[in-house]
Design a protein around this motif. Structure first.
Motif, PDB file in Angstrom:
ATOM      1  N   SER A 253       0.828  -1.200   0.000  1.00  0.00           N
ATOM      2  CA  SER A 253       0.000   0.000   0.000  1.00  0.00           C
ATOM      3  C   SER A 253       0.861   1.248   0.000  1.00  0.00           C
ATOM      4  O   SER A 253       1.832   1.349   0.760  1.00  0.00           O
ATOM      5  CB  SER A 253      -0.915  -0.007   1.238  1.00  0.00           C
ATOM      6  N   ASP A 254       0.507   2.216  -0.850  1.00  0.00           N
ATOM      7  CA  ASP A 254       1.191   3.505  -0.850  1.00  0.00           C
ATOM      8  C   ASP A 254       0.981   4.179   0.507  1.00  0.00           C
ATOM      9  O   ASP A 254      -0.108   4.117   1.080  1.00  0.00           O
ATOM     10  CB  ASP A 254       0.641   4.393  -1.973  1.00  0.00           C
ATOM     11  N   GLU A 255       2.009   4.843   1.011  1.00  0.00           N
ATOM     12  CA  GLU A 255       1.931   5.416   2.357  1.00  0.00           C
ATOM     13  C   GLU A 255       0.904   6.536   2.472  1.00  0.00           C
ATOM     14  O   GLU A 255       0.486   6.883   3.581  1.00  0.00           O
ATOM     15  CB  GLU A 255       3.302   5.943   2.783  1.00  0.00           C
ATOM     16  N   LEU A 256       0.447   7.101   1.362  1.00  0.00           N
ATOM     17  CA  LEU A 256      -0.527   8.181   1.401  1.00  0.00           C
ATOM     18  C   LEU A 256      -1.921   7.745   0.954  1.00  0.00           C
ATOM     19  O   LEU A 256      -2.757   8.586   0.630  1.00  0.00           O
ATOM     20  CB  LEU A 256      -0.046   9.364   0.542  1.00  0.00           C
ATOM     21  N   ASN A 257      -2.181   6.450   0.947  1.00  0.00           N
ATOM     22  CA  ASN A 257      -3.497   5.962   0.551  1.00  0.00           C
ATOM     23  C   ASN A 257      -4.588   6.452   1.502  1.00  0.00           C
ATOM     24  O   ASN A 257      -4.349   6.702   2.682  1.00  0.00           O
ATOM     25  CB  ASN A 257      -3.512   4.429   0.516  1.00  0.00           C
ATOM     26  N   LEU A 261      -9.089   2.767   1.980  1.00  0.00           N
ATOM     27  CA  LEU A 261      -8.207   1.687   1.529  1.00  0.00           C
ATOM     28  C   LEU A 261      -7.500   1.032   2.713  1.00  0.00           C
ATOM     29  O   LEU A 261      -7.377  -0.193   2.777  1.00  0.00           O
ATOM     30  CB  LEU A 261      -7.173   2.237   0.543  1.00  0.00           C
ATOM     31  N   ILE A 262      -7.053   1.861   3.647  1.00  0.00           N
ATOM     32  CA  ILE A 262      -6.359   1.334   4.820  1.00  0.00           C
ATOM     33  C   ILE A 262      -7.293   0.462   5.655  1.00  0.00           C
ATOM     34  O   ILE A 262      -6.920  -0.632   6.096  1.00  0.00           O
ATOM     35  CB  ILE A 262      -5.805   2.495   5.661  1.00  0.00           C
ATOM     36  N   LEU A 263      -8.536   0.933   5.866  1.00  0.00           N
ATOM     37  CA  LEU A 263      -9.495   0.154   6.638  1.00  0.00           C
ATOM     38  C   LEU A 263      -9.813  -1.162   5.940  1.00  0.00           C
ATOM     39  O   LEU A 263      -9.861  -2.219   6.590  1.00  0.00           O
ATOM     40  CB  LEU A 263     -10.775   0.959   6.849  1.00  0.00           C
ATOM     41  N   GLY A 264     -10.033  -1.115   4.635  1.00  0.00           N
ATOM     42  CA  GLY A 264     -10.308  -2.349   3.894  1.00  0.00           C
ATOM     43  C   GLY A 264      -9.170  -3.343   3.998  1.00  0.00           C
ATOM     44  O   GLY A 264      -9.391  -4.554   4.156  1.00  0.00           O
ATOM     45  N   ALA A 265      -7.937  -2.847   3.938  1.00  0.00           N
ATOM     46  CA  ALA A 265      -6.774  -3.723   4.053  1.00  0.00           C
ATOM     47  C   ALA A 265      -6.708  -4.359   5.440  1.00  0.00           C
ATOM     48  O   ALA A 265      -6.437  -5.557   5.583  1.00  0.00           O
ATOM     49  CB  ALA A 265      -5.501  -2.935   3.752  1.00  0.00           C
ATOM     50  N   ARG A 266      -6.976  -3.572   6.472  1.00  0.00           N
ATOM     51  CA  ARG A 266      -6.925  -4.117   7.836  1.00  0.00           C
ATOM     52  C   ARG A 266      -8.028  -5.131   8.086  1.00  0.00           C
ATOM     53  O   ARG A 266      -7.813  -6.141   8.763  1.00  0.00           O
ATOM     54  CB  ARG A 266      -7.033  -2.968   8.843  1.00  0.00           C
ATOM     55  N   LEU A 267      -9.220  -4.872   7.551  1.00  0.00           N
ATOM     56  CA  LEU A 267     -10.327  -5.811   7.742  1.00  0.00           C
ATOM     57  C   LEU A 267     -10.106  -7.127   7.003  1.00  0.00           C
ATOM     58  O   LEU A 267     -10.693  -8.141   7.360  1.00  0.00           O
ATOM     59  CB  LEU A 267     -11.634  -5.172   7.257  1.00  0.00           C
ATOM     60  N   SER A 268      -9.271  -7.104   5.974  1.00  0.00           N
ATOM     61  CA  SER A 268      -9.088  -8.307   5.150  1.00  0.00           C
ATOM     62  C   SER A 268      -8.328  -9.408   5.875  1.00  0.00           C
ATOM     63  O   SER A 268      -8.466 -10.584   5.545  1.00  0.00           O
ATOM     64  CB  SER A 268      -8.346  -7.938   3.863  1.00  0.00           C
ATOM     65  N   GLY A 269      -7.482  -9.034   6.840  1.00  0.00           N
ATOM     66  CA  GLY A 269      -6.640 -10.021   7.503  1.00  0.00           C
ATOM     67  C   GLY A 269      -5.358 -10.311   6.771  1.00  0.00           C
ATOM     68  O   GLY A 269      -4.540 -11.126   7.223  1.00  0.00           O
ATOM     69  N   LEU A 338      -6.586   0.007  -8.313  1.00  0.00           N
ATOM     70  CA  LEU A 338      -6.458   1.436  -8.591  1.00  0.00           C
ATOM     71  C   LEU A 338      -7.710   2.173  -8.130  1.00  0.00           C
ATOM     72  O   LEU A 338      -8.805   1.937  -8.633  1.00  0.00           O
ATOM     73  CB  LEU A 338      -6.233   1.662 -10.089  1.00  0.00           C
ATOM     74  N   ASP A 339      -7.534   3.096  -7.174  1.00  0.00           N
ATOM     75  CA  ASP A 339      -8.624   3.923  -6.658  1.00  0.00           C
ATOM     76  C   ASP A 339      -8.629   5.248  -7.423  1.00  0.00           C
ATOM     77  O   ASP A 339      -7.729   6.072  -7.269  1.00  0.00           O
ATOM     78  CB  ASP A 339      -8.408   4.168  -5.163  1.00  0.00           C
ATOM     79  N   GLU A 340      -9.664   5.455  -8.233  1.00  0.00           N
ATOM     80  CA  GLU A 340      -9.755   6.668  -9.043  1.00  0.00           C
ATOM     81  C   GLU A 340     -10.828   7.629  -8.528  1.00  0.00           C
ATOM     82  O   GLU A 340     -11.488   8.307  -9.312  1.00  0.00           O
ATOM     83  CB  GLU A 340     -10.046   6.306 -10.503  1.00  0.00           C
ATOM     84  N   ALA A 341     -10.968   7.702  -7.218  1.00  0.00           N
ATOM     85  CA  ALA A 341     -11.988   8.569  -6.634  1.00  0.00           C
ATOM     86  C   ALA A 341     -11.843  10.011  -7.113  1.00  0.00           C
ATOM     87  O   ALA A 341     -12.830  10.669  -7.472  1.00  0.00           O
ATOM     88  CB  ALA A 341     -11.919   8.509  -5.115  1.00  0.00           C
ATOM     89  N   HIS A 342     -10.615  10.523  -7.125  1.00  0.00           N
ATOM     90  CA  HIS A 342     -10.392  11.922  -7.497  1.00  0.00           C
ATOM     91  C   HIS A 342      -9.988  12.096  -8.956  1.00  0.00           C
ATOM     92  O   HIS A 342      -9.958  13.228  -9.441  1.00  0.00           O
ATOM     93  CB  HIS A 342      -9.312  12.538  -6.611  1.00  0.00           C
ATOM     94  N   SER A 343      -9.661  11.039  -9.651  1.00  0.00           N
ATOM     95  CA  SER A 343      -9.156  11.190 -11.016  1.00  0.00           C
ATOM     96  C   SER A 343     -10.191  10.883 -12.087  1.00  0.00           C
ATOM     97  O   SER A 343     -10.130  11.456 -13.184  1.00  0.00           O
ATOM     98  CB  SER A 343      -7.932  10.292 -11.225  1.00  0.00           C
ATOM     99  N   ILE A 344     -11.162  10.003 -11.811  1.00  0.00           N
ATOM    100  CA  ILE A 344     -12.145   9.682 -12.845  1.00  0.00           C
ATOM    101  C   ILE A 344     -12.998  10.920 -13.130  1.00  0.00           C
ATOM    102  O   ILE A 344     -13.515  11.572 -12.224  1.00  0.00           O
ATOM    103  CB  ILE A 344     -13.027   8.481 -12.427  1.00  0.00           C
ATOM    104  N   GLY A 345     -13.089  11.290 -14.378  1.00  0.00           N
ATOM    105  CA  GLY A 345     -13.817  12.480 -14.787  1.00  0.00           C
ATOM    106  C   GLY A 345     -12.984  13.742 -14.747  1.00  0.00           C
ATOM    107  O   GLY A 345     -13.286  14.710 -15.447  1.00  0.00           O
ATOM    108  N   ALA A 346     -11.921  13.753 -13.931  1.00  0.00           N
ATOM    109  CA  ALA A 346     -11.159  14.986 -13.713  1.00  0.00           C
ATOM    110  C   ALA A 346      -9.916  15.090 -14.570  1.00  0.00           C
ATOM    111  O   ALA A 346      -9.442  16.202 -14.821  1.00  0.00           O
ATOM    112  CB  ALA A 346     -10.777  15.103 -12.238  1.00  0.00           C
ATOM    113  N   VAL A 347      -9.335  13.977 -14.997  1.00  0.00           N
ATOM    114  CA  VAL A 347      -8.134  14.018 -15.826  1.00  0.00           C
ATOM    115  C   VAL A 347      -8.321  13.114 -17.035  1.00  0.00           C
ATOM    116  O   VAL A 347      -9.210  12.254 -17.068  1.00  0.00           O
ATOM    117  CB  VAL A 347      -6.879  13.587 -15.029  1.00  0.00           C
TER     118      VAL A 347
END
Length: 555
Positions: A253-257, A261-269, A338-347
């Motif tokens: 995981s990128d350190e600035l995620n 994303l961080i919560l999902g990763a922790r819940l996954s085990g 790939l999380d495109e929350a801020h990029s889809i539609g914007a770039v």
């Protein structure tokens, strides 16, 4: 080689968690290093196929700024301890939540020391957050005026309204958070037809035709086989990642995620390892070690290795180095989320996100995620990719199985915005907005650099952080901007590193040049008054301005 990669190399079958490995293809992208545009995290690259040079700036502040920032936090902390002492001896009124005397011997429900930062630092400045908005959050908005009589422990409304403040904080990238009756006619029609709530999950009796229409449209827009939608963007990450990976899997995981994303990763085990932001050397080192050493103690191959990144990072304004990550993903036979929350539609030339920006094949990204809360002016999120992946998630995702179906008017809002972007509404309004956003972004960023501010991020990113550093300057900046009828978002520790507090501006296609010039004028004045122009780089007048004049398109 991971177990999943080895199996895929033999037969290419779908593994137990719904992800499919593809045959590794040669990467045809040629990368150009540009060391002069980067001060940390290694060189940046351009991609010939997408004709995009990934130019980003992370200029470091002078040493005295860091020293003064630490000194400021130190002084505030000392005064915090002094005020805690005064409260303890009864010389200062205590507004804190406290347990009753008869419960003192119980197991404590409230840890007083853990709340030190909140009560002594944040409480003094919290008037700069959570301001009540009483209008459409478009390019301008109205705010309810409030005051505090007890140093921000409580607020009271004055009954007055701050009208027509310029909104520089909302994620309204393409201006679809609007109330134009002509544009919203189809949304009103769907509301009359379906109502505003479904009151059921899609697995039961909440699956409407417009939900399926939206999923087909999303898949077509992104250029993948299939997609599925969810009513909440945060849950799209946090509730789907545990369905994709689990025990015996490795997440890089990128350190600035984002927190979702961080919560999902922790819940996954799954085992989680964090690589430096956008640093390909750090990522490759972890990939090489994971493949060579396997799991701790047993050294068995990892069942799956999943790389998690974002398209645009919402606090830094930086853009993912996607072509290089795809090359590493193929080299080490890992999966990419790939999380495109801020990029889809914007770039991207037609708003299709970072895959279009860099000209890469969407099939090289195993899991494509995005939200509708920003560029589309709605709510919810999506997961897109191979049909096998989506079919697996429909039955295994907690968000798909247990959450209520997306509201019909919200669904229609997304459909009408996406059709506008794609030109399926018979107009060129969507492409005009995309180009206007790109123009506004370049203009605003170039002017700020010219003025001498330190700003972070990519030249194409509509998220523009201005570094303020010192806690006192952060507070003064936010209050002064509101006095000038400009709404801004300021962010500090612990949401950012302690020495990198900032103001985050979000550009919109709905911002006019006059609005941006007004904001820039006040920023220039405040930059001088508060001594915020820390940049040591020199930019010639209008050095980087490339004003688009060809926005008018043939109908």
């Amino acid at each position: 080689m991971t177990r999943a990669a080895a199996a895929a190399a033999v037969n290419g079958k779908v593994n137990c968690n719904g992800l499919k490995s593809e045959e590794i293809k040669k990467n045809h992208h040629h990368h150009h290093n540009n060391n002069n545009n980067r001060e940390r995290n290694g060189p940046w690259t351009g991609v010939a196929s997408g004709q995009h040079r990934n130019q980003e700036s992370f200029e470091q502040a002078p040493m005295y700024v860091a020293v003064m920032t630490y000194l400021g936090f130190g002084i505030v902390t000392l005064f915090g301890y002094l005020r805690d002492f005064l409260r303890a001896v009864g010389l200062e009124k205590c507004h804190l939540a406290q347990e009753r005397e008869e419960q003192k011997e119980f197991v404590p429900l409230y840890q007083d020391f853990e709340n030190f930062y909140t009560r002594n630092l944040y409480m003094r400045v919290r008037d700069n957050w959570n301001r009540p908005v009483c209008s459409l959050p478009g390019p301008v908005f109205d705010l309810m005026e409030r005051v505090s009589d007890d140093y921000n422990w409580t607020f009271r409304l004055t009954g007055r309204t701050i009208h027509n403040a310029i909104n520089m904080g909302s994620y309204n990238y393409l201006g679809f958070a609007e109330n134009n009756a002509d544009f919203l006619k189809t949304v009103a029609d769907k509301t009359r037809q379906y109502g505003v709530g479904v009151c059921s999950t899609r697995q039961e009796i909440g699956n409407l035709k417009i939900h399926e229409d939206l999923e087909k449209l999303v898949a077509s827009f992104i250029g993948v086989e299939s997609s599925m939608t969810f009513g909440m963007g945060f849950a799209t990450n946090s509730m789907n990642i545990p369905a994709l990976v689990g025990k015996g899997c490795l997440i890089l995981s990128d350190e600035l995620n984002h927190t979702s994303l961080i919560l999902g990763a922790r819940l996954s085990g799954a085992t989680i390892r964090v690589f430096k932001h956008n640093n390909m050397h750090s990522l490759e080192k972890m990939l090489r070690e994971a493949v060579c050493s396997g799991q701790p103690r047993t050294h068995r191959p990892w069942r799956k290795i999943l790389i998690m990144v974002e398209g645009i990072y919402s606090m830094e304004g930086s853009v993912v180095r996607l072509p290089e990550i795809i090359a590493l993903k193929k080299k080490y036979k890992a999966y990419l989320y790939l999380d495109e929350a801020h990029s889809i539609g914007a770039v991207g030339p037609s708003g299709r996100g970072v895959t279009e920006l860099f000209g890469v094949n969407q099939a090289d990204v195993d899991v494509m995620m995005g939200t509708f809360t920003k560029s589309f002016g709605a709510a919810g999120g999506y997961i897109a990719g191979k049909k096998e992946l989506v079919d697996y998630l429909r039955s295994h995702s907690h968000s798909a199985v247990y959450s209520s179906a997306m509201s019909p008017p919200v669904t229609e809002q997304i459909i009408r915005a996406m059709k506008c972007i794609m030109g399926k509404d018979g107009s060129t309004e969507g492409i005009k907005r995309i180009r206007q956003l790109a123009e506004n972004t370049r203009y605003f960023r170039a002017r700020l650099k010219e003025m001498g501010f330190i700003i972070y991020g990519n030249d194409d990113s509509p998220v523009v952080p201005i570094l303020l550093y010192m806690p006192g300057k952060v507070v003064a900046f936010a209050r002064e901007m509101l006095e000038r009828k400009i709404g801004v978002v300021v962010v500090g520790f612990p949401a950012t590193p302690i020495t990198e507090a900032r103001a985050r501006f979000c550009l919109s296609a709905a911002h006019t040049r006059a609005m941006l010039d007004q904001v820039l004028h006040h920023l220039n004045e405040l930059g001088d008054a508060l001594c915020l122009k820390f940049s040591r780089r020199k930019y010639s007048s209008r050095h980087d301005l490339r004003v688009e004049t060809d926005l008018e398109l043939d109908s």
